[in-house]
Design a protein around this motif. Structure first.
Motif, mmCIF file in Angstrom:
data_model
loop_
_atom_site.group_PDB
_atom_site.id
_atom_site.type_symbol
_atom_site.label_atom_id
_atom_site.label_comp_id
_atom_site.label_asym_id
_atom_site.label_seq_id
_atom_site.Cartn_x
_atom_site.Cartn_y
_atom_site.Cartn_z
ATOM 1 N N ASN A 32 0.933 -1.103 0.057
ATOM 2 C CA ASN A 32 -0.102 -0.090 0.049
ATOM 3 C C ASN A 32 0.718 1.326 -0.002
ATOM 4 O OD1 ASN A 32 -3.148 -0.103 0.289
ATOM 5 N ND2 ASN A 32 -2.299 -2.036 1.492
ATOM 6 N N TYR A 33 2.150 1.199 0.448
ATOM 7 C CA TYR A 33 2.950 2.247 0.494
ATOM 8 C C TYR A 33 3.483 2.338 -0.878
ATOM 9 C CZ TYR A 33 7.152 5.167 0.953
ATOM 10 O OH TYR A 33 8.201 5.994 0.784
ATOM 11 N N PHE A 34 4.052 1.103 -1.450
ATOM 12 C CA PHE A 34 4.809 1.178 -2.751
ATOM 13 C C PHE A 34 4.002 1.418 -3.830
ATOM 14 C CE2 PHE A 34 8.159 -1.419 -0.476
ATOM 15 C CZ PHE A 34 9.085 -0.355 -0.100
ATOM 16 N N VAL A 35 2.714 1.096 -3.769
ATOM 17 C CA VAL A 35 1.752 1.310 -4.761
ATOM 18 C C VAL A 35 1.649 2.853 -5.185
ATOM 19 C CG1 VAL A 35 -0.407 1.587 -3.653
ATOM 20 C CG2 VAL A 35 -0.395 0.451 -5.829
ATOM 21 N N GLN A 36 1.849 3.604 -4.431
ATOM 22 C CA GLN A 36 2.167 5.020 -4.483
ATOM 23 C C GLN A 36 3.111 5.797 -5.200
ATOM 24 O OE1 GLN A 36 -0.267 7.443 -1.106
ATOM 25 N NE2 GLN A 36 0.207 5.299 -0.117
ATOM 26 N N ILE A 37 4.075 4.765 -5.263
ATOM 27 C CA ILE A 37 5.440 5.500 -5.867
ATOM 28 C C ILE A 37 5.554 4.660 -7.436
ATOM 29 C CG2 ILE A 37 8.087 5.334 -5.858
ATOM 30 C CD1 ILE A 37 7.737 4.757 -2.857
ATOM 31 N N PRO A 38 5.098 5.314 -8.367
ATOM 32 C CA PRO A 38 5.200 4.844 -9.861
ATOM 33 C C PRO A 38 6.516 4.751 -10.337
ATOM 34 C CG PRO A 38 4.479 7.336 -9.873
ATOM 35 C CD PRO A 38 4.547 6.744 -8.448
ATOM 36 N N PHE A 39 6.546 4.056 -11.399
ATOM 37 C CA PHE A 39 7.968 4.144 -12.347
ATOM 38 C C PHE A 39 7.311 3.849 -13.744
ATOM 39 C CE2 PHE A 39 7.460 -0.350 -10.964
ATOM 40 C CZ PHE A 39 7.668 -1.048 -12.249
ATOM 41 N N GLU A 40 8.227 4.350 -14.678
ATOM 42 C CA GLU A 40 8.074 4.040 -16.258
ATOM 43 C C GLU A 40 8.826 3.102 -16.850
ATOM 44 O OE1 GLU A 40 6.916 6.622 -20.346
ATOM 45 O OE2 GLU A 40 7.496 7.629 -18.284
ATOM 46 N N ILE A 41 8.630 2.198 -17.612
ATOM 47 C CA ILE A 41 9.609 1.620 -18.425
ATOM 48 C C ILE A 41 9.187 1.724 -19.927
ATOM 49 C CG2 ILE A 41 10.085 -0.609 -19.089
ATOM 50 C CD1 ILE A 41 9.546 -1.785 -16.540
ATOM 51 N N THR A 42 10.633 2.167 -20.751
ATOM 52 C CA THR A 42 10.240 2.686 -22.054
ATOM 53 C C THR A 42 11.177 1.504 -22.636
ATOM 54 O OG1 THR A 42 9.899 4.962 -21.460
ATOM 55 C CG2 THR A 42 10.766 4.482 -23.590
ATOM 56 N N LEU A 43 10.445 1.043 -23.890
ATOM 57 C CA LEU A 43 11.066 0.291 -24.876
ATOM 58 C C LEU A 43 11.472 0.972 -26.075
ATOM 59 C CD1 LEU A 43 8.862 -3.049 -24.599
ATOM 60 C CD2 LEU A 43 10.969 -2.539 -23.301
ATOM 61 N N LYS A 44 12.747 1.059 -26.234
ATOM 62 C CA LYS A 44 13.124 2.017 -27.319
ATOM 63 C C LYS A 44 12.892 1.134 -28.830
ATOM 64 C CE LYS A 44 14.779 5.306 -24.913
ATOM 65 N NZ LYS A 44 14.229 6.796 -24.754
ATOM 66 N N LEU A 45 11.848 1.222 -29.201
ATOM 67 C CA LEU A 45 11.267 0.412 -30.397
ATOM 68 C C LEU A 45 11.757 1.374 -31.575
ATOM 69 C CD1 LEU A 45 7.718 -0.863 -29.510
ATOM 70 C CD2 LEU A 45 9.958 -2.061 -29.017
ATOM 71 N N THR A 46 12.027 2.605 -31.487
ATOM 72 C CA THR A 46 12.448 3.160 -32.554
ATOM 73 C C THR A 46 13.818 2.878 -33.055
ATOM 74 O OG1 THR A 46 13.295 5.070 -31.022
ATOM 75 C CG2 THR A 46 11.061 5.272 -32.127
ATOM 76 N N ALA A 47 14.746 2.397 -32.333
ATOM 77 C CA ALA A 47 15.930 1.592 -32.364
ATOM 78 C C ALA A 47 15.850 0.675 -33.546
ATOM 79 C CB ALA A 47 16.761 1.374 -31.581
ATOM 80 N N LEU A 48 14.613 -0.146 -33.443
ATOM 81 C CA LEU A 48 14.371 -1.369 -34.320
ATOM 82 C C LEU A 48 13.476 -0.859 -35.553
ATOM 83 C CD1 LEU A 48 13.365 -3.768 -31.488
ATOM 84 C CD2 LEU A 48 15.661 -3.583 -32.545
ATOM 85 N N ALA A 50 10.670 1.065 -35.419
ATOM 86 C CA ALA A 50 9.268 1.372 -35.133
ATOM 87 C C ALA A 50 9.090 2.932 -35.237
ATOM 88 C CB ALA A 50 8.636 0.726 -33.942
ATOM 89 N N ALA A 51 7.882 3.450 -35.522
ATOM 90 C CA ALA A 51 7.674 4.595 -35.429
ATOM 91 C C ALA A 51 7.728 5.405 -34.159
ATOM 92 C CB ALA A 51 6.150 4.988 -36.100
#
Length: 235
Positions: A32-48, A50-51
Protein backbone atom coordinates in the motif's frame (compact mmCIF):
# COMPACT_ATOMS: atom_id res chain seq x y z
CA UNK A 1 6.04 -31.08 -3.59
CA UNK A 2 4.28 -31.43 -0.27
CA UNK A 3 5.09 -32.79 3.15
CA UNK A 4 3.58 -36.18 3.80
CA UNK A 5 3.97 -36.21 7.59
CA UNK A 6 3.38 -33.58 10.29
CA UNK A 7 6.52 -32.10 11.77
CA UNK A 8 5.28 -29.31 14.05
CA UNK A 9 3.47 -29.73 17.32
CA UNK A 10 0.45 -27.54 18.09
CA UNK A 11 2.48 -24.84 19.87
CA UNK A 12 5.00 -24.60 17.05
CA UNK A 13 2.19 -24.49 14.51
CA UNK A 14 0.45 -21.63 16.34
CA UNK A 15 3.71 -19.70 16.51
CA UNK A 16 4.34 -20.25 12.80
CA UNK A 17 0.80 -19.13 11.93
CA UNK A 18 1.27 -15.95 13.98
CA UNK A 19 4.52 -15.12 12.19
CA UNK A 20 3.00 -15.87 8.80
CA UNK A 21 0.05 -13.62 9.66
CA UNK A 22 2.42 -10.78 10.52
CA UNK A 23 4.26 -11.41 7.27
CA UNK A 24 1.01 -11.07 5.30
CA UNK A 25 0.15 -7.82 7.08
CA UNK A 26 3.66 -6.51 6.46
CA UNK A 27 3.47 -7.27 2.74
CA UNK A 28 0.04 -5.62 2.49
CA UNK A 29 1.30 -2.53 4.33
CA UNK A 30 4.42 -2.35 2.18
CA UNK A 31 2.38 -2.79 -0.99
CA UNK A 32 0.00 0.00 0.00
CA UNK A 33 2.98 2.29 0.38
CA UNK A 34 4.86 1.19 -2.73
CA UNK A 35 1.72 1.29 -4.87
CA UNK A 36 1.89 5.07 -4.52
CA UNK A 37 5.38 5.19 -6.04
CA UNK A 38 5.11 4.88 -9.83
CA UNK A 39 7.77 4.08 -12.35
CA UNK A 40 7.87 4.03 -16.12
CA UNK A 41 9.48 1.51 -18.44
CA UNK A 42 10.20 2.57 -22.01
CA UNK A 43 11.10 0.15 -24.78
CA UNK A 44 13.20 1.87 -27.44
CA UNK A 45 11.34 0.41 -30.41
CA UNK A 46 12.46 3.28 -32.63
CA UNK A 47 15.93 1.74 -32.59
CA UNK A 48 14.38 -1.29 -34.28
CA UNK A 49 12.67 0.78 -36.93
CA UNK A 50 9.30 1.34 -35.24
CA UNK A 51 7.58 4.69 -35.51
CA UNK A 52 7.30 5.19 -31.75
CA UNK A 53 8.74 3.87 -28.53
CA UNK A 54 6.50 1.86 -26.22
CA UNK A 55 6.21 2.80 -22.58
CA UNK A 56 3.97 1.84 -19.70
CA UNK A 57 3.50 2.90 -16.11
CA UNK A 58 3.33 0.70 -13.05
CA UNK A 59 4.13 0.95 -9.35
CA UNK A 60 6.63 -0.69 -7.05
CA UNK A 61 3.73 -2.37 -5.29
CA UNK A 62 3.57 -4.72 -8.25
CA UNK A 63 6.86 -6.21 -7.07
CA UNK A 64 5.88 -6.74 -3.44
CA UNK A 65 2.34 -8.14 -3.47
CA UNK A 66 3.20 -11.46 -5.23
CA UNK A 67 5.09 -12.49 -2.09
CA UNK A 68 1.70 -13.11 -0.45
CA UNK A 69 0.75 -15.73 -3.04
CA UNK A 70 4.05 -17.51 -2.51
CA UNK A 71 3.69 -17.37 1.28
CA UNK A 72 0.17 -18.82 1.02
CA UNK A 73 1.35 -21.59 -1.29
CA UNK A 74 4.12 -22.54 1.15
CA UNK A 75 1.68 -22.43 4.09
CA UNK A 76 -0.77 -24.78 2.38
CA UNK A 77 1.97 -27.23 1.45
CA UNK A 78 3.35 -27.39 5.00
CA UNK A 79 0.29 -26.89 7.23
CA UNK A 80 -2.68 -27.56 4.96
CA UNK A 81 -5.56 -25.50 3.58
CA UNK A 82 -7.35 -25.16 6.92
CA UNK A 83 -4.48 -23.30 8.58
CA UNK A 84 -3.99 -21.18 5.47
CA UNK A 85 -7.64 -20.08 5.75
CA UNK A 86 -7.06 -19.23 9.41
CA UNK A 87 -4.24 -16.91 8.43
CA UNK A 88 -6.45 -15.17 5.86
CA UNK A 89 -9.25 -14.57 8.38
CA UNK A 90 -6.80 -13.45 11.08
CA UNK A 91 -5.17 -10.99 8.70
CA UNK A 92 -8.32 -9.54 7.07
CA UNK A 93 -9.31 -6.78 9.47
CA UNK A 94 -5.84 -5.78 10.70
CA UNK A 95 -4.89 -5.52 7.02
CA UNK A 96 -7.86 -3.21 6.39
CA UNK A 97 -6.81 -0.91 9.23
CA UNK A 98 -3.14 -0.97 8.25
CA UNK A 99 -4.03 -0.29 4.61
CA UNK A 100 -6.06 2.78 5.53
CA UNK A 101 -3.45 4.14 7.95
CA UNK A 102 -0.57 3.65 5.52
CA UNK A 103 -2.52 5.15 2.62
CA UNK A 104 -3.47 8.24 4.65
CA UNK A 105 -0.07 8.80 6.21
CA UNK A 106 1.75 8.40 2.90
CA UNK A 107 -0.78 9.87 0.52
CA UNK A 108 0.84 10.76 -2.83
CA UNK A 109 3.94 8.87 -1.59
CA UNK A 110 4.74 11.65 0.89
CA UNK A 111 4.44 11.56 4.67
CA UNK A 112 1.42 13.71 5.51
CA UNK A 113 1.86 13.83 9.28
CA UNK A 114 -0.12 12.05 11.97
CA UNK A 115 -2.72 14.83 12.01
CA UNK A 116 -3.92 13.50 8.64
CA UNK A 117 -5.43 10.56 10.53
CA UNK A 118 -7.87 12.90 12.29
CA UNK A 119 -9.77 13.48 9.03
CA UNK A 120 -11.72 10.75 7.29
CA UNK A 121 -10.60 10.39 3.68
CA UNK A 122 -13.22 8.63 1.53
CA UNK A 123 -10.90 8.34 -1.47
CA UNK A 124 -8.21 6.65 0.61
CA UNK A 125 -10.79 4.53 2.43
CA UNK A 126 -11.97 3.14 -0.91
CA UNK A 127 -8.39 2.18 -1.70
CA UNK A 128 -8.08 0.47 1.69
CA UNK A 129 -11.37 -1.39 1.19
CA UNK A 130 -10.23 -2.36 -2.30
CA UNK A 131 -6.93 -3.67 -0.94
CA UNK A 132 -8.80 -5.60 1.75
CA UNK A 133 -11.24 -7.14 -0.74
CA UNK A 134 -8.53 -7.97 -3.27
CA UNK A 135 -6.48 -9.73 -0.62
CA UNK A 136 -9.39 -11.83 0.64
CA UNK A 137 -10.63 -12.79 -2.83
CA UNK A 138 -7.18 -13.60 -4.17
CA UNK A 139 -6.11 -15.65 -1.18
CA UNK A 140 -9.36 -17.60 -0.82
CA UNK A 141 -9.17 -18.46 -4.51
CA UNK A 142 -5.62 -19.61 -3.93
CA UNK A 143 -6.48 -21.82 -0.96
CA UNK A 144 -9.83 -23.19 -2.12
CA UNK A 145 -9.60 -23.38 -5.91
CA UNK A 146 -5.92 -24.06 -6.52
CA UNK A 147 -5.28 -26.31 -3.53
CA UNK A 148 -5.90 -29.50 -5.53
CA UNK A 149 -3.18 -28.51 -7.97
CA UNK A 150 -0.66 -28.80 -5.14
CA UNK A 151 -1.22 -32.56 -5.17
CA UNK A 152 0.41 -32.74 -8.59
CA UNK A 153 4.01 -33.84 -8.91
CA UNK A 154 4.65 -30.83 -11.12
CA UNK A 155 5.16 -28.25 -8.37
CA UNK A 156 4.97 -25.12 -10.52
CA UNK A 157 1.39 -25.66 -11.75
CA UNK A 158 -0.21 -24.45 -8.50
CA UNK A 159 1.80 -21.24 -7.92
CA UNK A 160 1.67 -20.36 -11.62
CA UNK A 161 -2.11 -20.85 -11.78
CA UNK A 162 -2.52 -18.91 -8.57
CA UNK A 163 -0.31 -16.12 -9.84
CA UNK A 164 -2.18 -16.02 -13.16
CA UNK A 165 -5.82 -16.26 -12.10
CA UNK A 166 -5.50 -15.09 -8.51
CA UNK A 167 -3.70 -11.95 -9.63
CA UNK A 168 -6.33 -11.40 -12.32
CA UNK A 169 -9.09 -11.55 -9.73
CA UNK A 170 -7.43 -9.39 -7.09
CA UNK A 171 -6.32 -6.80 -9.66
CA UNK A 172 -9.85 -6.42 -11.06
CA UNK A 173 -11.35 -6.29 -7.57
CA UNK A 174 -8.84 -3.69 -6.41
CA UNK A 175 -9.09 -1.29 -9.35
CA UNK A 176 -12.88 -1.55 -9.71
CA UNK A 177 -13.60 -0.92 -6.03
CA UNK A 178 -10.92 1.74 -5.60
CA UNK A 179 -11.39 3.79 -8.75
CA UNK A 180 -14.73 3.10 -10.48
CA UNK A 181 -16.54 6.47 -10.51
CA UNK A 182 -13.76 7.75 -8.28
CA UNK A 183 -13.31 11.34 -7.16
CA UNK A 184 -10.11 11.30 -9.20
CA UNK A 185 -11.27 11.97 -12.79
CA UNK A 186 -8.23 10.38 -14.41
CA UNK A 187 -8.48 7.17 -12.38
CA UNK A 188 -12.25 7.04 -12.83
CA UNK A 189 -11.84 7.14 -16.60
CA UNK A 190 -8.80 4.91 -17.01
CA UNK A 191 -9.02 2.41 -14.13
CA UNK A 192 -9.70 -0.53 -16.44
CA UNK A 193 -6.72 0.19 -18.69
CA UNK A 194 -4.43 0.84 -15.75
CA UNK A 195 -5.58 -2.35 -14.06
CA UNK A 196 -4.97 -4.38 -17.20
CA UNK A 197 -1.43 -3.04 -17.61
CA UNK A 198 -0.78 -3.60 -13.90
CA UNK A 199 -1.98 -7.20 -14.21
CA UNK A 200 0.18 -7.93 -17.25
CA UNK A 201 3.26 -6.52 -15.56
CA UNK A 202 2.48 -8.36 -12.33
CA UNK A 203 2.00 -11.58 -14.30
CA UNK A 204 5.28 -11.11 -16.15
CA UNK A 205 7.24 -10.41 -12.97
CA UNK A 206 5.54 -13.23 -11.09
CA UNK A 207 6.02 -16.00 -13.63
CA UNK A 208 9.43 -14.97 -14.95
CA UNK A 209 11.06 -14.07 -11.63
CA UNK A 210 9.06 -15.12 -8.58
CA UNK A 211 7.92 -18.62 -9.52
CA UNK A 212 11.36 -19.97 -10.58
CA UNK A 213 13.03 -18.47 -7.50
CA UNK A 214 10.25 -19.84 -5.32
CA UNK A 215 10.76 -23.30 -6.80
CA UNK A 216 14.36 -23.33 -5.61
CA UNK A 217 13.45 -22.10 -2.13
CA UNK A 218 10.48 -24.46 -1.85
CA UNK A 219 12.58 -27.46 -2.80
CA UNK A 220 15.22 -26.63 -0.18
CA UNK A 221 12.68 -25.99 2.60
CA UNK A 222 10.59 -29.10 1.98
CA UNK A 223 13.63 -31.35 1.68
CA UNK A 224 14.99 -30.12 4.99
CA UNK A 225 11.62 -30.50 6.69
CA UNK A 226 11.17 -33.98 5.27
CA UNK A 227 14.61 -34.91 6.60
CA UNK A 228 13.53 -33.74 10.05
CA UNK A 229 10.39 -35.84 9.79
CA UNK A 230 12.47 -38.89 8.84
CA UNK A 231 14.84 -38.33 11.75
CA UNK A 232 11.93 -38.22 14.20
CA UNK A 233 10.43 -41.49 12.99
CA UNK A 234 11.66 -44.27 15.31
CA UNK A 235 13.63 -47.03 13.63
Amino acid sequence: MKLTSPIFNDQQKRRAIIWLSFFHIFIIAASNYFVQIPFEITLKLTALGAANDFSFHSTWGTLTFPFIFLATDLTVRIFGAEDARKIIFVVMFPALIVSYVISVLFSESKFQGFESLTHFDLFVFRIAIASFAAYVVGQLLDVIVFNRLRQLKTWWVAPTSSMTFGSMADTFVFFSIAFYQSADPFMAEHWAQLGFVDYLFKLFIGIILFVPAYGVVLNVILRKLQMLVTERVPA
